[in-house]
Design a protein around this motif. Structure first.
Motif, PDB file in Angstrom:
ATOM      1  N   HIS A 204       0.801  -1.228   0.000  1.00 28.63           N
ATOM      2  CA  HIS A 204       0.000   0.000   0.000  1.00 28.63           C
ATOM      3  C   HIS A 204       0.832   1.275   0.000  1.00 28.63           C
ATOM      4  O   HIS A 204       0.267   2.366   0.035  1.00 28.63           O
ATOM      5  CB  HIS A 204      -0.929   0.024   1.223  1.00 28.63           C
ATOM      6  N   ASP A 205       2.147   1.170  -0.011  1.00 30.44           N
ATOM      7  CA  ASP A 205       2.996   2.349   0.141  1.00 30.44           C
ATOM      8  C   ASP A 205       4.108   2.361  -0.908  1.00 30.44           C
ATOM      9  O   ASP A 205       4.739   1.331  -1.148  1.00 30.44           O
ATOM     10  CB  ASP A 205       3.641   2.376   1.530  1.00 30.44           C
ATOM     11  N   MET A 206       4.348   3.531  -1.482  1.00 29.01           N
ATOM     12  CA  MET A 206       5.411   3.685  -2.477  1.00 29.01           C
ATOM     13  C   MET A 206       6.199   4.964  -2.216  1.00 29.01           C
ATOM     14  O   MET A 206       5.730   5.869  -1.546  1.00 29.01           O
ATOM     15  CB  MET A 206       4.822   3.757  -3.884  1.00 29.01           C
ATOM     16  N   ILE A 207       7.391   4.988  -2.781  1.00 25.28           N
ATOM     17  CA  ILE A 207       8.170   6.217  -2.842  1.00 25.28           C
ATOM     18  C   ILE A 207       8.415   6.477  -4.325  1.00 25.28           C
ATOM     19  O   ILE A 207       8.686   5.547  -5.086  1.00 25.28           O
ATOM     20  CB  ILE A 207       9.468   6.141  -2.021  1.00 25.28           C
ATOM     21  N   ALA A 208       8.259   7.712  -4.740  1.00 29.03           N
ATOM     22  CA  ALA A 208       8.376   8.062  -6.155  1.00 29.03           C
ATOM     23  C   ALA A 208       9.395   9.183  -6.321  1.00 29.03           C
ATOM     24  O   ALA A 208       9.618   9.974  -5.405  1.00 29.03           O
ATOM     25  CB  ALA A 208       7.019   8.509  -6.691  1.00 29.03           C
ATOM     26  N   PHE A 209       9.993   9.232  -7.491  1.00 30.24           N
ATOM     27  CA  PHE A 209      10.995  10.251  -7.786  1.00 30.24           C
ATOM     28  C   PHE A 209      10.738  10.888  -9.133  1.00 30.24           C
ATOM     29  O   PHE A 209      10.497  10.201 -10.122  1.00 30.24           O
ATOM     30  CB  PHE A 209      12.405   9.645  -7.783  1.00 30.24           C
ATOM     31  N   PHE A 210      10.796  12.212  -9.150  1.00 31.33           N
ATOM     32  CA  PHE A 210      10.863  12.976 -10.386  1.00 31.33           C
ATOM     33  C   PHE A 210      12.345  13.177 -10.676  1.00 31.33           C
ATOM     34  O   PHE A 210      13.113  13.492  -9.767  1.00 31.33           O
ATOM     35  CB  PHE A 210      10.235  14.361 -10.222  1.00 31.33           C
ATOM     36  N   GLU A 211      12.739  13.027 -11.915  1.00 25.03           N
ATOM     37  CA  GLU A 211      14.119  13.345 -12.286  1.00 25.03           C
ATOM     38  C   GLU A 211      14.143  14.745 -12.876  1.00 25.03           C
ATOM     39  O   GLU A 211      13.524  15.011 -13.906  1.00 25.03           O
ATOM     40  CB  GLU A 211      14.657  12.348 -13.309  1.00 25.03           C
ATOM     41  N   TRP A 212      14.822  15.647 -12.180  1.00 20.52           N
ATOM     42  CA  TRP A 212      15.004  17.011 -12.630  1.00 20.52           C
ATOM     43  C   TRP A 212      16.512  17.245 -12.696  1.00 20.52           C
ATOM     44  O   TRP A 212      17.156  17.510 -11.663  1.00 20.52           O
ATOM     45  CB  TRP A 212      14.348  18.000 -11.679  1.00 20.52           C
ATOM     46  N   PRO A 213      17.125  17.142 -13.876  1.00 17.99           N
ATOM     47  CA  PRO A 213      18.585  17.197 -14.004  1.00 17.99           C
ATOM     48  C   PRO A 213      19.228  18.464 -13.447  1.00 17.99           C
ATOM     49  O   PRO A 213      20.380  18.440 -13.045  1.00 17.99           O
ATOM     50  CB  PRO A 213      18.813  17.087 -15.515  1.00 17.99           C
TER      51      PRO A 213
END
Length: 113
Positions: free
Chosen positions: A51-60
């Protein structure tokens, strides 16, 4: 009344998605469950629990803040202090700490909250 069942995901930022994948998937063993993107943009999700996630945006162009121990006050720009995951037993915690140290990653002392 609303009944929350967990965190869908925490959204973080990275300047290097490949390194982020090696850390969360390869070192911690979290399953990479989704990846969205186009030229100049990637957004990846790692499963912490069903039920739980960690997410990442890639911003160079994002720059890292100065590394600090958790809970230590800072002045000036600030992004995030720390994330803490619950594990099933103490042995799991020590295994993660040992993996980090073996990979040359700084790890704070264990604090029982």
């Amino acid at each position: 009344m609303i009944k929350f069942t967990g965190i869908s995901h925490l959204a973080m930022v990275t300047h290097d998605m490949d390194t982020t994948i090696r850390f969360w998937r390869d070192l911690l063993g979290m399953r990479l469950v989704a990846g969205l993107g186009r030229t100049g943009y990637r957004h990846y999700f790692f499963e912490i629990s069903p039920h739980d996630m960690i997410a990442f945006f890639e911003w160079p162009d994002v720059t890292k803040i100065t590394e600090k121990d958790h809970g230590v006050p800072v002045k000036g720009p600030f992004a995030f202090d720390h994330v803490s995951f619950e594990v099933e037993c103490d042995e799991d915690l020590w295994e993660i700490k040992n993996r980090f140290e073996a990979a040359g990653i700084w790890v704070s002392e264990v604090i029982d909250h």
